[in-house]
Enzyme design. Sequence first.
Site, PDB file in Angstrom:
ATOM      1  N   HIS A 108       0.840  -1.112   0.001  1.00 19.88           N
ATOM      2  CA  HIS A 108       0.015  -0.102  -0.179  1.00 19.88           C
ATOM      3  C   HIS A 108       0.970   1.211   0.043  1.00 19.88           C
ATOM      4  O   HIS A 108       0.458   2.371  -0.215  1.00 19.88           O
ATOM      5  CB  HIS A 108      -0.928  -0.039   1.226  1.00 19.88           C
ATOM      6  N   ASN A 151      -6.813   6.758   4.064  1.00 18.84           N
ATOM      7  CA  ASN A 151      -8.017   7.031   3.754  1.00 18.84           C
ATOM      8  C   ASN A 151      -8.496   8.644   3.817  1.00 18.84           C
ATOM      9  O   ASN A 151      -9.680   8.951   3.347  1.00 18.84           O
ATOM     10  CB  ASN A 151      -9.253   6.399   4.923  1.00 18.84           C
ATOM     11  N   ASP A 199      -0.596   2.337  -5.323  1.00 25.73           N
ATOM     12  CA  ASP A 199      -0.654   0.836  -5.513  1.00 25.73           C
ATOM     13  C   ASP A 199      -2.183   0.709  -6.260  1.00 25.73           C
ATOM     14  O   ASP A 199      -3.145   0.970  -5.975  1.00 25.73           O
ATOM     15  CB  ASP A 199      -0.537   0.045  -4.243  1.00 25.73           C
ATOM     16  N   ASN A 241      -9.134   3.501  -1.598  1.00 22.09           N
ATOM     17  CA  ASN A 241      -9.572   4.563  -0.307  1.00 22.09           C
ATOM     18  C   ASN A 241      -8.869   5.917  -0.488  1.00 22.09           C
ATOM     19  O   ASN A 241      -9.476   6.939  -0.406  1.00 22.09           O
ATOM     20  CB  ASN A 241      -9.723   3.973   1.034  1.00 22.09           C
TER      21      ASN A 241
END
Length: 242
Positions: free
Chosen positions: A19, A66, A91, A112
């Site tokens: 991530h 997020n 990613d 997100n």
Amino acid sequence: MQILAGLGNPGAKYANNRHNVGFMAADAIARRHSFSPWSKKFQAEIAEGRLGGDKVLLIKPQTFMNLSGQAVGEALRFYKLDPSTVTVLYDEIDLAPGKIRVKVGGGSGGHNGIRSLDQHIGQNYRRVRIGVGHPGAREMVHGHVLGDFSKADREWLDVLLDSIAGAADMLARGDDSGFMNRVTLDLREKLQPTGEDDAPPPKKKAPKAQSHIRQARPQQPMAKLPETGPMAAMLKKLLGKD
């Protein structure tokens, strides 16, 4: 002025996660092009430099993935820039590991960080999607992206990040196709095949070499044994023949 934002989660715990490949790409660009040291502003880490002739602000939001849009939106408003000046590196599970795609606009694809950016600055910005592969099942996605790259992954990841950094000036001048082609060619040229199908065929064993003495010795036909007479009788006794 342009903004290049690499997405990820802050802290050592997440540093090697799939991530966080956006953070890794931003770091690689900063190193390659001698950007300023990282400092804190806009709820993010920022570094300033140039790509080609363009002034660029590198930004790594520290709001967690997020809420990435908060930091990028704050920087955009401060410099009074249009969303079209923003390029985001992140990613992408729907691309094979090492693949890269660039596009402007579009949906979040369930990411997100991109969803947060869409909410804060709209959708008219460039997205650099960096493939990290799909784990195969939806329920495994969370653990996959928050899992670390493996040692085997580093073989292609290091080449990819170096190539992204080397071709970053193409992004700055809007040459998206050239950027993607450069990265793809770099990966093709620098990575060695690892599959069994790519292995060279086994070499055939060479016939056993004779010594130089034996090679020099003339090959003579075997002498015919006598069938009658005293010599024949003696040979029969030696060989046990009746």
